[in-house]
Scaffold this motif. Structure first.
Motif, PDB file in Angstrom:
ATOM      1  N   ARG A  44      29.064  58.114  22.113  1.00 17.57           N
ATOM      2  CA  ARG A  44      30.276  57.592  21.465  1.00 17.57           C
ATOM      3  C   ARG A  44      31.403  57.193  22.363  1.00 17.57           C
ATOM      4  O   ARG A  44      31.997  55.981  21.986  1.00 17.57           O
ATOM      5  CB  ARG A  44      30.864  58.893  20.673  1.00 17.57           C
ATOM      6  CG  ARG A  44      32.064  58.551  19.689  1.00 17.57           C
ATOM      7  CD  ARG A  44      32.505  60.060  19.129  1.00 17.57           C
ATOM      8  NE  ARG A  44      33.460  59.572  18.079  1.00 17.57           N
ATOM      9  CZ  ARG A  44      34.815  59.594  18.503  1.00 17.57           C
ATOM     10  NH1 ARG A  44      35.214  59.713  19.634  1.00 17.57           N
ATOM     11  NH2 ARG A  44      35.883  59.360  17.572  1.00 17.57           N
ATOM     12  N   GLU A  45      31.492  57.828  23.593  1.00 16.91           N
ATOM     13  CA  GLU A  45      32.441  57.383  24.345  1.00 16.91           C
ATOM     14  C   GLU A  45      32.115  55.987  24.934  1.00 16.91           C
ATOM     15  O   GLU A  45      32.995  55.121  24.951  1.00 16.91           O
ATOM     16  CB  GLU A  45      32.602  58.177  25.859  1.00 16.91           C
ATOM     17  CG  GLU A  45      33.094  59.485  25.484  1.00 16.91           C
ATOM     18  CD  GLU A  45      33.025  60.353  26.791  1.00 16.91           C
ATOM     19  OE1 GLU A  45      32.212  60.014  27.507  1.00 16.91           O
ATOM     20  OE2 GLU A  45      33.427  61.682  26.582  1.00 16.91           O
ATOM     21  N   LEU A  48      32.950  53.287  21.875  1.00 15.21           N
ATOM     22  CA  LEU A  48      34.370  53.133  21.757  1.00 15.21           C
ATOM     23  C   LEU A  48      34.833  52.148  22.965  1.00 15.21           C
ATOM     24  O   LEU A  48      35.697  51.527  22.597  1.00 15.21           O
ATOM     25  CB  LEU A  48      35.055  54.320  21.546  1.00 15.21           C
ATOM     26  CG  LEU A  48      34.562  55.021  20.121  1.00 15.21           C
ATOM     27  CD1 LEU A  48      35.369  56.278  20.032  1.00 15.21           C
ATOM     28  CD2 LEU A  48      34.566  54.184  18.982  1.00 15.21           C
ATOM     29  N   ASP A  57      39.907  47.456  17.386  1.00 15.94           N
ATOM     30  CA  ASP A  57      40.618  48.950  17.593  1.00 15.94           C
ATOM     31  C   ASP A  57      39.249  49.867  17.465  1.00 15.94           C
ATOM     32  O   ASP A  57      38.814  49.907  16.459  1.00 15.94           O
ATOM     33  CB  ASP A  57      41.465  48.981  16.414  1.00 15.94           C
ATOM     34  CG  ASP A  57      42.185  50.539  16.014  1.00 15.94           C
ATOM     35  OD1 ASP A  57      42.030  51.082  17.138  1.00 15.94           O
ATOM     36  OD2 ASP A  57      43.128  50.351  15.346  1.00 15.94           O
ATOM     37  N   PRO A  58      39.156  50.818  18.518  1.00 12.52           N
ATOM     38  CA  PRO A  58      37.998  51.689  18.291  1.00 12.52           C
ATOM     39  C   PRO A  58      38.474  52.710  17.283  1.00 12.52           C
ATOM     40  O   PRO A  58      37.365  53.353  16.913  1.00 12.52           O
ATOM     41  CB  PRO A  58      37.947  52.543  19.977  1.00 12.52           C
ATOM     42  CG  PRO A  58      39.017  51.661  20.362  1.00 12.52           C
ATOM     43  CD  PRO A  58      39.894  50.648  19.666  1.00 12.52           C
ATOM     44  N   LYS A  59      39.511  53.030  16.773  1.00 11.43           N
ATOM     45  CA  LYS A  59      39.835  54.059  15.850  1.00 11.43           C
ATOM     46  C   LYS A  59      39.085  53.419  14.587  1.00 11.43           C
ATOM     47  O   LYS A  59      38.817  54.576  13.780  1.00 11.43           O
ATOM     48  CB  LYS A  59      41.280  54.104  15.663  1.00 11.43           C
ATOM     49  CG  LYS A  59      42.078  54.790  16.649  1.00 11.43           C
ATOM     50  CD  LYS A  59      43.474  54.618  16.592  1.00 11.43           C
ATOM     51  CE  LYS A  59      44.207  54.988  17.825  1.00 11.43           C
ATOM     52  NZ  LYS A  59      45.409  54.846  17.568  1.00 11.43           N
ATOM     53  N   LEU A  60      38.714  52.203  14.378  1.00 13.49           N
ATOM     54  CA  LEU A  60      38.071  51.874  13.172  1.00 13.49           C
ATOM     55  C   LEU A  60      36.492  51.918  13.108  1.00 13.49           C
ATOM     56  O   LEU A  60      35.825  51.644  12.007  1.00 13.49           O
ATOM     57  CB  LEU A  60      38.309  50.340  12.913  1.00 13.49           C
ATOM     58  CG  LEU A  60      39.743  50.036  12.736  1.00 13.49           C
ATOM     59  CD1 LEU A  60      39.993  48.234  12.631  1.00 13.49           C
ATOM     60  CD2 LEU A  60      40.370  50.786  11.538  1.00 13.49           C
ATOM     61  N   GLY A  62      32.940  54.452  14.596  1.00 12.00           N
ATOM     62  CA  GLY A  62      32.296  55.606  15.247  1.00 12.00           C
ATOM     63  C   GLY A  62      30.872  55.292  15.296  1.00 12.00           C
ATOM     64  O   GLY A  62      30.058  54.122  14.871  1.00 12.00           O
TER      65      GLY A  62
END
Length: 126
Positions: A44-45, A48, A57-60, A62
């Motif tokens: 995941r790291e 992102l 935007d990495p918040k979008l 997963g």
């Protein structure tokens, strides 16, 4: 790209070895660990970080973005439902179908098969 990854990891086609492994940084460059998988957290790291490098935007995103993308690609490529349901370890059709985003071409194919497609410029694309 996958062929390069297999060479880098010394993975032969048809192997039942762990596909995604940790990366070791050496003086000679990077190489894959000989055994053991990469953790969910580390993968995941990495995902992102790469998304951020691309300016998105990495918040979008997963890990489920990969799951949804792979499922959608399989469905739109005509892969047998039973096979990619098993591959994704879904127990129900509804769980699997929740990840699939059908292409416009697949949506229009329903109308075409029913003989009700009324937008002429799409007919050639089907």
């Amino acid at each position: 790209m996958m062929e390069r990854y297999f060479v880098m990891g010394g993975i032969s086609s048809g192997s039942d070895e762990t596909l995604f492994r940790g990366i070791v940084h050496t003086k000679q460059g990077e190489k894959l660990r000989a055994s053991g998988g990469i953790s969910y957290t580390r993968l995941r790291e990495l995902l992102l970080a790469k998304i951020a490098e691309l300016g998105m935007d990495p918040k979008l995103f997963g890990m489920h973005s990969l799951r949804a993308g792979g499922t959608t690609a399989a469905a739109n490529a005509g892969v047998n439902d039973r096979m990619f349901k098993r591959h994704g370890r879904w127990r129900s059709e509804s769980a699997k179908d929740g990840y699939v985003k059908d292409s416009v071409k697949r949506h229009l194919s329903v109308s075409k098969q029913l003989g009700i497609l009324s937008v002429p410029f799409f007919v050639a694309d089907l």
